[in-house]
Design a protein around this motif. Structure first.
Motif: not given
Length: 190
Positions: A4-15, A19-23, A43-47, A100-103
């Motif tokens: 879980k922590e590794q995924i969050i770290e990788a998410t930060i790198e992708e971001f 930006g928010l456009k990574f898949t 379960s999804d990008k939002e969670s 970009q988050l608000e929209e």
């Protein structure tokens, strides 16, 4: 480090890169795991983003506590540092992209807003202490709190920092300087 922590770290790198456009596909590829494994944790990008927001704010609160308890710092230094604290691992994040988050992800944006408006107790204690010590004049603390929260929200709600080529960190530092030192030129500076 758990998955879980590794995924969050990788998410930060992708971001930081996209930006928010990574898949989620790109995220799984970065980590060298299957999408199935990724989706077994989030379960999804939002969670995933909601968890990343909680993780980030939890670390900010830990850093605030360290500053609060640091006996080497005087009250004013503590106030300055606590208001603009960013743990080292988040200093590389381009928070300017969050507008970009608000929209696109309003639920995430509302969560950030809520986190910005809560857990002010240690900061309020320091401000009250600075008032008692005569280091700052008596103020309406809710006004100051609203000014700080609203400014940070404006930084992440608009692209003003990107348009003006101002880093998020520099914007925070400028904000706290203006709040604590004002904008008037001191007679020694003229």
């Amino acid at each position: 480090m758990e998955l879980k922590e590794q995924i969050i770290e990788a998410t930060i790198e992708e971001f930081n890169e996209k930006g928010l456009k990574f898949t989620m596909d790109q995220l799984a590829k970065r980590m060298g795991i299957s999408k199935k494994t990724l989706y077994s944790v989030f379960s999804d990008k939002e969670s995933l983003f909601l968890e990343a927001i909680d993780t980030c704010f939890s670390e900010i609160k830990r850093s605030e506590k360290e500053i609060f308890e640091d006996d080497k710092l005087d009250t004013m230094e503590k106030i300055r540092k606590i208001i603009i604290v960013l743990p080292k691992r988040y200093q590389a994040i381009d928070f300017r992209q969050l507008y970009q988050l608000e929209e696109k992800f309003p639920k995430m944006f509302r969560k950030i807003e809520a986190r910005l408006e809560t857990d002010w107790e240690p900061t309020i204690q320091l401000i009250e202490q600075a008032i008692r010590e005569g280091k700052i004049r008596r103020i309406e603390i809710p006004v100051l709190q609203t000014m700080i929260s609203s400014t940070i929200e404006a930084f992440i709600k608009t692209n003003v920092l990107i348009k003006n080529d101002i880093s998020y960190t520099n914007a925070l530092e400028e904000m706290i300087c203006i709040i604590l030192d004002g904008i008037r030129v001191k007679s020694s500076e003229t």
